[in-house]
Design an enzyme around this catalytic site. Structure first.
Site, short mmCIF file in Angstrom:
data_model
loop_
_atom_site.label_atom_id
_atom_site.label_comp_id
_atom_site.label_asym_id
_atom_site.label_seq_id
_atom_site.Cartn_x
_atom_site.Cartn_y
_atom_site.Cartn_z
N PRO A 70 0.85 -1.20 0.00
CA PRO A 70 0.00 0.00 0.00
C PRO A 70 0.88 1.24 0.00
O PRO A 70 1.82 1.35 0.78
CB PRO A 70 -0.78 -0.13 1.31
N CYS A 71 0.59 2.16 -0.90
CA CYS A 71 1.45 3.34 -1.04
C CYS A 71 0.63 4.50 -1.57
O CYS A 71 -0.03 4.39 -2.60
CB CYS A 71 2.60 3.04 -2.00
#
Length: 461
Positions: A104-105
């Site tokens: 997740p970014c």
């Protein structure tokens, strides 16, 4: 009588040593999957012939699914930033040929506030992927994420981080799953890297071009709106259009070719399994492919109930349509007197409801699925889709079963919404296995060539 032992070499993460005397034992190359979710990446690599060593995630429900479908893999549940989880993850990754993951970014929206993506504390999970790569140094890696990372110069930052100061040669590209036989348009940004000095090259995916060749066009007039396919007028697009109409062709797959054999699934059935005898037979090559190895029953077949207002609206939306096609009378907030959801005070549907009223078109792939059951509706019946139909549109085979952690109530890492929502979320968040398989097959070819060179080098000294 003397004997001479054949030389033995061990390729890192290739499954251990092998004798070079006589027939060569070729063990599987191996994969560790970070932020694995239910295991879409792992499933694609398994189909390409890789051994799946481990899956790591902090979602207990997704890892319950992963454990069920990859019983020989190590299951690493917890926050990868925690020292004990980090050590277990590193231990597994050091044995792998390939490291894969989709951390997740939110980097693409945060560049304004930080000079580098990796320095932003909110991108700690992305940083852990890079650090795991640095410590493990597998022969290859694949990282995927949203295409928004391709904005504002983030792609080059990510490429620089993952190169580890030149340790890896990297290719980055945006791909659409529909170009790889997945019955869904889903664009992702892939970073594929291989170790320098190995003679390998990071593969570039070449899809069919279907997503850019065919589209749905909306037509209006005296009659209600309707949608039909439009095909670009050049030879490649015309051939793809022909392939899409051919139920025996797997180059491009429509929603109907993916799920028509499941059209009769009953709404509100409490049983989440059905025998194949209760279902129609397969009518396409894709359906036969998905059914391979599925056993005696089909799982994840529950179809959620929808309220009366939604049923009325769906009957007013054509195949391939959405909220724009609703007549004025169907835009009222409550139609039948049944109260549902929050009243926004306007007496009209609010914009937040609009995404839900989307119907599949039978002759083209699905729109991008999200994590909610009401993100798309059936092209024929006025109903939602089952988890199994979601999974088909993501290219998960029918033998792949979605489940949840058996523990009840709130537990660390669990998302709100209950078991049913969790299964939809697991499917919606996954990497489509057929897309992952396309990457894996190209990497397998590079790794096999590398291994053959190493074997020759070992024999010749």
């Amino acid at each position: 009588m003397s004997s001479t032992k054949a030389p033995v070499i061990a390729l890192r993460g290739s499954g251990g040593p092998k004798s070079l005397a006589g027939s060569v034992i070729k063990p599987a190359f191996s994969v560790v999957d970070l932020f694995s979710g239910a295991g879409g990446f792992s499933e694609g690599f398994r189909q390409a012939g890789f051994e799946i060593l481990a899956g790591a995630d902090n979602d207990p429900d997704a890892l319950a699914t992963y454990a069920l479908n990859f019983p020989d893999a190590e299951i690493i549940l917890g926050n990868i930033c925690a020292p004990d989880i980090k050590e277990r993850t590193l231990s597994a990754a050091r044995s792998a040929t390939v490291l894969v993951g989709g951390p997740p970014c939110q980097a693409f929206s945060q560049v304004r506030n930080h000079s580098r993506v990796i320095d932003d504390p909110r991108n700690a999970l992305y940083r852990e992927f890079v650090e795991t790569l640095r410590e493990a140094l597998p022969l290859a890696f694949v990282m995927e994420n949203v295409t928004g990372m391709d904005q504002m110069g983030v792609r080059e930052q990510i490429r620089a981080d993952l190169s580890l100061d030149g340790e890896y040669e990297i290719v980055a590209q945006v791909v659409d799953a529909a170009d790889f036989g997945v019955p869904q348009t889903r664009k992702r940004l892939l970073f594929v890297g291989v170790r320098r000095g190995t003679g390998m090259s990071p593969p570039v995916l070449a899809g069919s071009g279907a997503a850019d060749s065919i589209a749905l066009a909306r037509f209006t007039g005296s009659r209600r709106p309707r949608y039909q396919l439009t095909v670009q007028q050049h030879i490649l697009s015309l051939r793809i259009g022909e392939a899409l109409q051919d139920a025996e062709n797997l180059i491009a797959v429509s929603a109907m070719q993916a799920i028509s054999d499941l059209a009769a699934l009953p709404v509100g059935n409490r049983n989440d399994e059905m025998s194949w005898e209760e279902l129609a037979g397969p009518t396409s090559a894709y359906q036969r492919l998905m059914r391979t190895g599925a056993g005696n029953v089909l799982t994840n077949v529950q179809v959620p109930r929808i309220n009366k207002d939604t049923k009325l609206r769906l009957k007013g939306i054509p195949q391939g349509g959405n909220h724009r096609d609703l007549e004025e009378r169907l835009l009222e907030r409550f139609l039948t007197g049944q109260r549902w959801g929050q009243d926004n005070g306007t007496g009209r549907l609010s914009r937040k409801h609009f995404y839900a009223y989307r119907r599949l078109h039978p002759s083209i792939w699905a729109w991008t699925l999200n994590t909610k059951a009401d993100s798309v509706y059936h092209y024929q019946a006025a109903r939602a889709l089952s988890v199994r139909e979601f999974a088909r549109l993501q290219s998960f085979p029918d033998r792949f079963v979605f489940t949840t952690d058996s523990r009840r109530g709130p537990i660390e890492g669990r998302h709100d919404g209950g078991p049913a929502h969790s299964r939809y979320r697991q499917v919606g968040n996954a990497v489509p296995p057929l897309l992952a398989k396309s990457v894996a097959q190209l990497l397998m070819a590079e790794l096999n060539t590398y291994r053959e060179r190493e074997e020759v080098r070992a024999r010749t000294g």
